[in-house]
Design an enzyme around this catalytic site. Structure first.
Site, PDB file in Angstrom:
ATOM      1  N   GLY A  58       6.906  10.390   2.829  1.00 32.29           N
ATOM      2  CA  GLY A  58       5.985   9.326   3.206  1.00 32.29           C
ATOM      3  C   GLY A  58       5.219   9.674   4.460  1.00 32.29           C
ATOM      4  O   GLY A  58       4.068   9.283   4.634  1.00 32.29           O
ATOM      5  N   GLU A 110       8.036   7.111  12.556  1.00 39.06           N
ATOM      6  CA  GLU A 110       7.665   8.457  12.991  1.00 39.06           C
ATOM      7  C   GLU A 110       7.538   8.529  14.514  1.00 39.06           C
ATOM      8  O   GLU A 110       7.875   9.543  15.126  1.00 39.06           O
ATOM      9  CB  GLU A 110       6.356   8.890  12.331  1.00 39.06           C
ATOM     10  CG  GLU A 110       6.364   8.848  10.811  1.00 39.06           C
ATOM     11  CD  GLU A 110       7.567   9.535  10.201  1.00 39.06           C
ATOM     12  OE1 GLU A 110       7.966  10.616  10.699  1.00 39.06           O
ATOM     13  OE2 GLU A 110       8.109   9.008   9.207  1.00 39.06           O
TER      14      GLU A 110
END
Length: 852
Positions: free
Chosen positions: A266, A301
């Site tokens: 992703g 992230e």
């Protein structure tokens, strides 16, 4: 397969080597298939005279020079991807010149040609161990070093790496980009992205005058869909939150985020050069679930900039130190710093369901896993490493408090900045701040497998008051660990505002039975909810009275988190064959309108679809699917025109409509001959509607081709590939199968084709492919790229052929072919889901009259 480093080999290199720096020169102007790669590595060896190897995969090696002496390039072994380095000195310099291959599988340096304008776009993906596809290196996480990239690229391109470029010199039709050295990094998070990307620049202004340059990039043909301000807003909020929570500034010089084509994950946490899948740029109208998921991914992230990038796990056994923490931290940040303040409810309903599913498979493993080699790691990016680990951290925070938890993280980051760690290093920092020994907690929660189940046990008097109350804990026989849990028990009563909590008791439980004296004398409520507020990770069961309350009035539960816990309980009961699937479908149709979170709505509608398709008795499946489709259409017709609830119901309807009446609605929406007030039938919805017609024989190649003319984008190509594979004829399936096994499809198109091939309505057409699946697996396991083999093993498993015969054929393959451990795991997981479906279908069939 080349590049499959073992843990023992990695430990041997770690004992010998200290890697100081890489200087990597890439030439991206040499043609469409290969690029030039020149690497200069400086490293020390603790035992002069020793021999090691460096890693380089799928390369044409032209030159190898070690400490000024040439090594014959013929010694490079392309089968293992290794260059032997004999007779090392104390201080070493290695130069390797090679031509490396662009990939189309999302590994190494991935090349993609935009079908809209013919432009080429590149992005790197070095995790888990694919830096070696781009340059010669010691490709393991604990051999950290600085990286200085120099990239020659066509003149019209942008080139982005971990650091901002220090110079960009013209070279005729090309330009050479120079990037300064990075801080010490593991090989798997170096990054190079190149192509005619569209960019938007901004800046983060932090406390004390802190300035962090920020940029967003995407393909030029997607520029109109780049909602830059929304992405920048989440980014700023995340940087604010993490820097305050960790009391440590963002450790890198810039923050670029790039939406790149055909990324395998992703997203990827390359410091200063974070990459995301392009599906996070919304070219059609989506519900808020998509925005919430994108925000969570951005924050996930970003958490990695500290968890993993600044401090890195020593070996992949401790991948959870990256992923569990990032998953937990992202939700913590989302609740504290963004508009998605109900994200813990999404976590409870969606994330934990994934974790519990994975944790009940025969391939379950501890959060702190035993990873013997790289291939074993590649299949370990799963719901245990991510969602179960995050759930366990949430349980730990409930026990020690968020302040001590964050203080322990600060100590951990400060002590190990730019270094590599193990679980013991983290536990030590948390123990020092909390004053509690976590040895027992670690052994219970991180080093064992399987979920516990919690149930209430009580006795009532004539006035419906508890004369005794206890929480019972059990564990599966093959994973018998009973754990200590911090839980809350909620007592909910019906009132004018619905089912509201009138009392809450928080306590620690342990062992098979924990008495709860505080509840003795209390009146039995309408709903008794163990694990209220979702503090621990466990399966939960309701007493019969509370279950009746949930099944008749889940929509009355006023608190979103409590309602999410109840939805999770109901779904888990379906999967455990304790609740008929048709009853769950009815529950969703009756209660979904009360759900305020678009993310939970999306999860519930998907689970209702799976329940109807996979877990119902085949004899009653058609009527259940018809009832679900009809209910969704009614919900859509009654929803706010143009609202996201309407869109969510139509999207779900478009995946299951099958009767002549419902297919007529699908056809009318697609053609425009009928409409729902306010509904925009845009690009993505058009493809979904067309696919439903294709599945049911109401459209075919001509209609697919016509739609692709309207949408000649990468997304259009994926949708067209799925539709073609969804054609419900023997010839259509044979054509799709040939494309799947050809080895010529990119990972993205392969995934779309597999998705269309497996349409549940075509179960009979798919029966001949049971044997063909296992025959293909036997021949490709060591030949195809690992990503392709994994995608095929998972998605092509014959799960539509739900029978004991398929289980027997699976067992024959596992016994006779003796596949490697990582492949055996994927096949076992497919088998487990199929066996579960047999049990749930039998339970649904014993429930009586089918849902109508």
């Amino acid at each position: 397969m080349a590049g499959n480093l073992t843990r023992d080999e990695a430990l041997a290199r770690t004992r010998l080597l200290t890697v100081e720096s890489y200087a990597v020169e890439l030439d991206l102007t040499t043609g469409p298939d290969r690029f030039g790669s020149t690497t200069l590595v400086r490293f020390r060896c603790a035992e002069p005279g020793a021999e090691v190897f460096c890693d380089l995969v799928d390369a044409e090696v032209r030159e190898v020079v070690l400490n000024g002496s040439a090594i014959d390039p013929a010694l490079y072994d392309p089968a293992t991807g290794r260059i032997p380095l004999p007779g090392l000195a104390g201080e070493n310099e290695l130069r390797v010149v090679a031509d490396c291959a662009y990939s189309h599988t999302g590994q190494g340096l991935h090349s993609f040609t935009d079908p809209v304008d013919g432009q080429v776009y590149l992005h790197s993906q070095f995790a888990t161990a694919d830096a070696q596809r781009v340059f010669a290196c010691f490709d393991q996480p604990d051999l950290k070093a600085t990286f200085r990239f120099t990239v020659t690229a066509p003149a019209g391109w942008e080139v982005v790496s971990n650091m901002a470029e220090s110079a960009c010199e013209p070279l005729g039709d090309a330009r050479r980009w120079h990037f300064p050295p990075t801080p010490p990094l593991p090989t798997y998070i170096g990054a190079v992205v190149a192509g005619p990307y569209h960019g938007v620049a901004d800046e983060y202004l932090g406390p004390d005058g802190q300035r962090i340059p920020m940029r967003l990039f995407c393909r030029a043909s997607l520029a109109e869909h780049l909602d830059a301000e929304a992405v920048f807003d989440v980014t700023r909020r995340g940087l604010d939150f993490y820097q305050q929570a960790f009391q440590l500034p963002y450790p890198f010089a810039k923050y670029d985020q790039l939406f790149v084509p055909e990324i395998n994950f992703g997203a990827m946490e390359n410091p200063g050069c974070v990459t995301f899948k392009e599906e996070y740029l919304f070219r059609s109208k989506v519900t808020d679930a998509a925005y919430e998921r994108r925000a969570n991914t951005i924050l996930h992230e970003m958490a990695h900039m500290w968890f993993g990038d600044l401090v890195t796990m020593r070996w992949w056994d401790d991948l959870w130190l990256n992923e569990s923490f990032a998953t937990y931290a992202a939700t913590l940040a989302q609740v504290a710093a963004t508009r998605w303040t109900g994200a813990w409810a999404t976590f409870a309903d969606s994330y934990k369901a994934h974790a519990c599913r994975q944790d009940q498979m025969p391939t379950t493993h501890p959060i702190a896993a035993d990873i013997v080699d790289i291939r074993s790691m590649e299949v370990n990016f799963d719901a245990i490493t991510y969602q179960k680990g995050a759930s366990v951290l949430k349980q730990l925070v409930a026990a020690i408090g968020v302040d001590d938890f964050l203080a322990g993280l600060r100590r951990y980051f400060q002590r190990h900045a730019w270094g590599s760690t193990t679980l013991a290093d983290l536990l030590k920092a948390l123990e020092e701040e909390s004053g509690r020994s976590l040895t027992g907690w670690s052994s219970q929660w991180l080093e064992t497998e399987g979920p516990n189940t919690l149930r209430p046990a009580f006795v009532l008097d004539a006035d419906d008051r508890f004369t005794s109350f206890a929480v019972l804990q059990s564990a599966p026989a093959d994973h018998p660990t009973l754990r200590s849990h911090r839980i809350a028990i909620g007592l909910y009563e019906r009132g004018p505002a619905g089912l509201e909590r009138r009392r809450r008791v928080e306590l620690d439980i342990a062992g098979e039975r924990t008495e709860v004296g505080e509840l003795v004398g209390a009146t039995r409520p309408d709903l008794l909810l163990l694990n209220d507020d979702d503090l621990t990770y466990a399966k939960v069961r309701l007493d019969p009275h509370s279950l009746r309350t949930v099944l008749s009035g889940i929509g009355e539960i006023a608190d979103p988190l409590a309602q999410a816990v109840c939805w999770t309980i109901a779904w888990d009961m379906v999967r455990d064959a304790e609740l008929p699937a048709r009853d769950y479908v009815s529950l969703v149709l009756s209660g979904v309108r009360s759900v305020r979170s678009a993310s939970i709505v999306r999860t519930l509608l998907e689970q209702a679809r799976v329940a109807a398709r996979q877990h119902t008795d085949p004899a009653g499946r058609t009527s259940c699917l018809r009832a679900l489709a009809g209910g969704l259409l009614e919900l859509a017709e009654g929803a706010e025109p143009g609202g996201e609830a309407q869109l969510a119901y139509v999207q779900a309807f478009a995946t299951i409509a099958g009767s002549a009446e419902h297919l007529a609605v699908v056809a009318g929406l697609l053609s425009g001959s009928s409409e729902l007030p306010g509904l925009a039938v845009d690009t993505d919805l058009r493809w979904a509607l067309l696919r439903r017609l294709v599945v049911n024989g109401r459209a075919g190649h001509a209609e697919i081709d016509a739609e692709l003319v309207k949408d000649p984008t990468a997304g259009g190509r994926r949708s067209a590939a799925a539709c073609r594979a969804a054609i419900g004829t023997a010839a259509g399936k044979a054509e799709a199968w040939e494309r799947i096994v050809s080895g010529e499809l990119s990972t993205a198109i392969l995934g779309a084709t597999l998705d269309g091939f497996r349409e549940p309505e075509h179960a009979e057409l798919l029966r001949p492919y049971v044997d063909r699946y296992f025959t293909v697996l036997e021949s490709v396991a060591g030949r195809w790229p690992s990503e392709v083999t994994q995608a095929f093993a998972r998605a092509a498993y014959p799960s539509r052929a739900v029978s004991q015969d398929t289980i027997a054929r699976t067992d024959d393959y596992l016994a006779s072919a003796e596949p490697p451990g990582w492949l055996r795991r994927l096949v076992l997981e497919g088998r487990d889901e199929l066996a579960r479906a047999l049990r749930t279908q039998a339970r649904d069939g014993s429930a009586g009259t089918p849902l109508t």
